[in-house]
Design an enzyme around this catalytic site. Sequence first.
Site, PDB file in Angstrom:
ATOM      1  N   GLU A 132      -5.152   1.165   2.497  1.00  0.00           N
ATOM      2  CA  GLU A 132      -4.874   0.098   3.346  1.00  0.00           C
ATOM      3  C   GLU A 132      -5.301   0.284   4.832  1.00  0.00           C
ATOM      4  O   GLU A 132      -5.684  -0.359   5.664  1.00  0.00           O
ATOM      5  CB  GLU A 132      -3.724  -0.669   3.044  1.00  0.00           C
ATOM      6  CG  GLU A 132      -3.101  -1.735   3.994  1.00  0.00           C
ATOM      7  CD  GLU A 132      -2.564  -1.598   5.281  1.00  0.00           C
ATOM      8  OE1 GLU A 132      -2.456  -2.596   6.047  1.00  0.00           O
ATOM      9  OE2 GLU A 132      -2.469  -0.393   5.736  1.00  0.00           O
ATOM     10  N   GLU A 133      -4.883   1.598   5.384  1.00  0.00           N
ATOM     11  CA  GLU A 133      -4.753   1.923   6.557  1.00  0.00           C
ATOM     12  C   GLU A 133      -6.436   2.036   7.253  1.00  0.00           C
ATOM     13  O   GLU A 133      -6.890   2.166   8.421  1.00  0.00           O
ATOM     14  CB  GLU A 133      -4.416   3.054   6.881  1.00  0.00           C
ATOM     15  CG  GLU A 133      -2.711   3.427   6.627  1.00  0.00           C
ATOM     16  CD  GLU A 133      -1.957   2.348   7.606  1.00  0.00           C
ATOM     17  OE1 GLU A 133      -2.625   1.634   8.465  1.00  0.00           O
ATOM     18  OE2 GLU A 133      -0.504   2.150   7.339  1.00  0.00           O
ATOM     19  N   SER A 150     -14.444 -37.130  18.297  1.00  0.00           N
ATOM     20  CA  SER A 150     -13.438 -37.818  17.713  1.00  0.00           C
ATOM     21  C   SER A 150     -12.687 -36.963  16.586  1.00  0.00           C
ATOM     22  O   SER A 150     -13.318 -36.614  15.761  1.00  0.00           O
ATOM     23  CB  SER A 150     -13.890 -39.315  17.011  1.00  0.00           C
ATOM     24  OG  SER A 150     -12.895 -39.954  16.487  1.00  0.00           O
ATOM     25  N   ASP A 198      -0.939 -26.393 -12.855  1.00  0.00           N
ATOM     26  CA  ASP A 198      -2.297 -26.019 -12.311  1.00  0.00           C
ATOM     27  C   ASP A 198      -2.409 -26.813 -10.962  1.00  0.00           C
ATOM     28  O   ASP A 198      -3.420 -26.179 -10.299  1.00  0.00           O
ATOM     29  CB  ASP A 198      -3.206 -26.186 -13.448  1.00  0.00           C
ATOM     30  CG  ASP A 198      -3.222 -25.300 -14.536  1.00  0.00           C
ATOM     31  OD1 ASP A 198      -2.477 -24.312 -14.323  1.00  0.00           O
ATOM     32  OD2 ASP A 198      -3.988 -25.741 -15.505  1.00  0.00           O
ATOM     33  N   HIS A 209     -10.908 -19.851   4.332  1.00  0.00           N
ATOM     34  CA  HIS A 209      -9.777 -20.751   4.435  1.00  0.00           C
ATOM     35  C   HIS A 209      -9.881 -21.703   5.573  1.00  0.00           C
ATOM     36  O   HIS A 209      -9.768 -21.219   6.916  1.00  0.00           O
ATOM     37  CB  HIS A 209      -8.406 -19.981   4.202  1.00  0.00           C
ATOM     38  CG  HIS A 209      -7.071 -20.704   3.837  1.00  0.00           C
ATOM     39  ND1 HIS A 209      -6.741 -22.177   4.302  1.00  0.00           N
ATOM     40  CD2 HIS A 209      -6.357 -20.554   2.902  1.00  0.00           C
ATOM     41  CE1 HIS A 209      -5.671 -22.387   3.719  1.00  0.00           C
ATOM     42  NE2 HIS A 209      -5.296 -21.567   2.630  1.00  0.00           N
ATOM     43  N   ARG A 214       4.956 -12.864   2.428  1.00  0.00           N
ATOM     44  CA  ARG A 214       5.403 -11.623   3.010  1.00  0.00           C
ATOM     45  C   ARG A 214       6.681 -11.684   3.707  1.00  0.00           C
ATOM     46  O   ARG A 214       6.879 -12.788   4.387  1.00  0.00           O
ATOM     47  CB  ARG A 214       4.345 -11.062   3.905  1.00  0.00           C
ATOM     48  CG  ARG A 214       4.208 -11.502   5.132  1.00  0.00           C
ATOM     49  CD  ARG A 214       2.860 -10.847   5.953  1.00  0.00           C
ATOM     50  NE  ARG A 214       3.104  -9.579   6.142  1.00  0.00           N
ATOM     51  CZ  ARG A 214       2.768  -8.606   7.170  1.00  0.00           C
ATOM     52  NH1 ARG A 214       1.837  -9.452   8.242  1.00  0.00           N
ATOM     53  NH2 ARG A 214       2.566  -7.332   7.491  1.00  0.00           N
ATOM     54  N   ALA A 215       7.693 -10.679   3.435  1.00  0.00           N
ATOM     55  CA  ALA A 215       8.996 -10.782   4.157  1.00  0.00           C
ATOM     56  C   ALA A 215       9.323  -9.256   4.687  1.00  0.00           C
ATOM     57  O   ALA A 215       9.021  -8.322   3.796  1.00  0.00           O
ATOM     58  CB  ALA A 215      10.074 -11.372   3.242  1.00  0.00           C
ATOM     59  N   TYR A 255       5.177   3.855  15.627  1.00  0.00           N
ATOM     60  CA  TYR A 255       3.962   3.211  14.869  1.00  0.00           C
ATOM     61  C   TYR A 255       2.871   4.147  14.535  1.00  0.00           C
ATOM     62  O   TYR A 255       2.146   4.563  15.699  1.00  0.00           O
ATOM     63  CB  TYR A 255       3.697   1.905  15.212  1.00  0.00           C
ATOM     64  CG  TYR A 255       2.505   1.075  14.613  1.00  0.00           C
ATOM     65  CD1 TYR A 255       2.561   0.716  13.184  1.00  0.00           C
ATOM     66  CD2 TYR A 255       1.360   0.995  15.168  1.00  0.00           C
ATOM     67  CE1 TYR A 255       1.575   0.120  12.540  1.00  0.00           C
ATOM     68  CE2 TYR A 255       0.527   0.091  14.522  1.00  0.00           C
ATOM     69  CZ  TYR A 255       0.571  -0.223  13.362  1.00  0.00           C
ATOM     70  OH  TYR A 255      -0.467  -0.933  12.613  1.00  0.00           O
ATOM     71  N   LYS A 310      -6.919 -10.004  15.134  1.00  0.00           N
ATOM     72  CA  LYS A 310      -6.764 -10.101  13.801  1.00  0.00           C
ATOM     73  C   LYS A 310      -5.393 -10.204  13.165  1.00  0.00           C
ATOM     74  O   LYS A 310      -5.352 -10.961  12.141  1.00  0.00           O
ATOM     75  CB  LYS A 310      -7.432  -8.736  13.224  1.00  0.00           C
ATOM     76  CG  LYS A 310      -7.388  -8.324  11.614  1.00  0.00           C
ATOM     77  CD  LYS A 310      -8.104  -7.251  11.315  1.00  0.00           C
ATOM     78  CE  LYS A 310      -7.908  -6.913   9.731  1.00  0.00           C
ATOM     79  NZ  LYS A 310      -8.642  -5.736   9.443  1.00  0.00           N
ATOM     80  N   HIS A 317       0.756  -1.243  -0.067  1.00  0.00           N
ATOM     81  CA  HIS A 317       0.046  -0.099  -0.006  1.00  0.00           C
ATOM     82  C   HIS A 317       0.793   1.185   0.151  1.00  0.00           C
ATOM     83  O   HIS A 317       2.111   1.159   0.428  1.00  0.00           O
ATOM     84  CB  HIS A 317      -0.997   0.037   1.313  1.00  0.00           C
ATOM     85  CG  HIS A 317      -0.651   0.093   2.661  1.00  0.00           C
ATOM     86  ND1 HIS A 317      -0.555   1.402   3.006  1.00  0.00           N
ATOM     87  CD2 HIS A 317      -0.015  -0.634   3.500  1.00  0.00           C
ATOM     88  CE1 HIS A 317       0.032   1.338   4.331  1.00  0.00           C
ATOM     89  NE2 HIS A 317       0.381   0.165   4.452  1.00  0.00           N
TER      90      HIS A 317
END
Length: 780
Positions: free
Chosen positions: A457-458, A658, A696, A719, A564-565, A582, A729, A410
């Site tokens: 993004e913020e 179970s 694929d 996911h 990400r890194a 920050y 979050k 961003h």
Amino acid sequence: GRIAGAPRRAGVSAHRAGGGQSARPARRAARMWTSLRAVSQPPLPRGPRRRCWALAGGAAAVGVFLLGFFVGWVSKPTDPLPATGSNKKMKTTFLTEMKAENIQQFLYNFTRRPHLAGTEENLRLAEQIQAQWKEFGLDSVHLAPYEVLLSYPNETNPNYISVVDEQGDEIFNTSLFEPPPPGYEDIEDVVPPYSAFSAQGTPQGDLVYVNYGRIEDFFRLEREMGINCSGTIVIARYGKIFRGNKVKNAKMAGAKGVILYSDPADSCAPGVNPYPDGWNLPERGVQRGNVLNLNGAGDPLTPGYPAKEYAYRYDEAEAAGLPNIPVHPIGYRDAEKLLNEMGGPPPPDDSWKGNLSVPYNIGPGFRGSASKRKVKMHIHSFNKVTRIYNVIGTLRGAIEPDRYVILGGHRDSWVFGGIDPQSGAAVVHEIVRSFGKLKQNGWRPRRTIIFASWDAEEFGLLGSTEWAEDNVKVLQERAVAYINADSSVEGNYTLRVDCTPLMYSLVYNLTKEIPSPDEGFEGRSLYESWLEKNPWKDVPWINKLGSGNDFEVFFQRLGIASGRARYTKNWKVDKFSSYPVYHSVYETYEIVEQYYDPTFKNHRAVAQVRGGLVFELANSLVLPFDCRDYAEALKSYARIIYNMTQKYPTEVTTYSVSLDPLLSAVKNFSEAASDFHRRLQQLDTRKLLGVRSWNDQLMFLERAFIDPLGLPGTPFYRHIIFAPNRHNKYAGVSFPGIYDALFDISNQADQRKAWEEVKRQISIAAYIVQAAAGTLREPS
């Protein structure tokens, strides 16, 4: 292959993924609609219609060609090409092309002024990036606009907190702005500290100190200390969890307002001076930030759909994720004055104490002569539908132009954004320039690379989410991977990587080729310094993907492999939260240049990691994903869930819970992954249709873990293996459906219903894992 009964125990061998006085109101940017263009091959030339005999002749020629083409595909070559790998010489050229001094200059350029989302300054920066990406040589660059809900403070009616006496007179007011850092005194349009999307209001009441505002903090207050927060204003220190979760927890506890502050224990490193004499947060420094609970919805008024001009919009009362109580952040100097007179019981233990010279009493209310005083909030921020602009650049693939590798970060910042986000934007800029240099020398990637400069993004990951929603059908079919590029540094100790297990081997192999920038590791690889400083068993530690950044929609909703890194602090020693300045006005170019990375070697290393990942994903003949790492990770995650259930042996027996179906599915996935890898080693790479088919299967494996119905209560988190922690979050959890069902289960009123939900989530997870295993099997 089918799910069967399986032993309860499973082996564990996985990578743990384990300002100014006032701000001018934002102006609606000039309307600059440009259509979003799907990346595609150039249209074929169209000639005039010919006679039918010409068409027939052409068809015959095509038939002969296809026959020969088919024979070529099916015939076994005697000397097959290597099964994997990219042009190593070109990759080396690319990695060495990236220069620290370029990144430094880009960072300087990007931090001269504030770039708040929705403002003219941020549009100007978008246009500057667009023009420069074109100069660098990308095939196309365009602006992608959306109309989203943003939030700004009221210029003429500022936000603040006051203490009022029995007559209602204000006897103390918090600061309206942060003192500007040296050299920035004359910069206009510095937005004062505020909590974006806070509700308006002037609530008044007793103050209660709630530590970090975590769900367990509120449980402790209510269950152990008998303190009721209903009708009070709570004050919570920043740290541990996402600020929006703090607000949600406070609202659930009945609070009518929330004050957030940065305690020195969480925002200052020991022995370091405040900025500008050091890199700690000054006493009047304040963390801005949004307090939404969107859970992946994107624009609050158009959840799930792109916020285009024609979109249907909900009323704000029905909007997704908006808080309905006032929230405001303050610095620790003001917080000390509020906390110093607090009455009520002392903190339950030392974990509730920060580093201010106050007793950290809980309240409610003040003590002694101040006992009749109240705290009053004055919050007048407003929400506004505003145009934002993503910058989308494309470098078209030469062989598979319909397969996309995306690099995105961003551009919008709360103020100057020296670290967040411009240290990341500067790295993206240098990566684009370096790819452009390769193109000028006649090179093209095998697959298409898409570069993105996200807006807003913020304000809740809005730019990236709206673009993904706008292009969802194309991305589901064509996106290979997404690499995120927010802040490049949050410390200067070692590398930090968060990614899907599919990328573990890729990350490890790549970092072995990149020189370490760390002192004492001259002549050694980044992998070596990373391993020595942050080991996990015999490999460096890799984190799970949570949220709080632009990969969210790609990974959590669409199932696109993501990573990400960045460079980070020593988490074992540095207990302060994130980095001290920050989201404050003190996040400047100078704090990076003087304290975090004077040589910009760490930035260059991060550029090489991010750029190298994109290069490999876009250029390797066979995608560099290893599904065996996913299998090992699933074993580890299943073990975690198994251990959680063992805390409730009576209930597990009583309600017939179970894990056998899940453990069996994980075992089947592991066998399918091993067989897939074995067959992959025998792949004839001259049969390009066969290579495409294998790729694929690898590309769609992450999609196989998506449940279109989503997780309970969070339909945009789909996911089944990874999701943001429901109570934080920022953090990721594995098997989130089961994890959330087990959370605080012993305190649920209806135990049978609670354990039935656990069983349901186990069933869903087992089904998804088993289905994913099926995608790896050889077609029958």
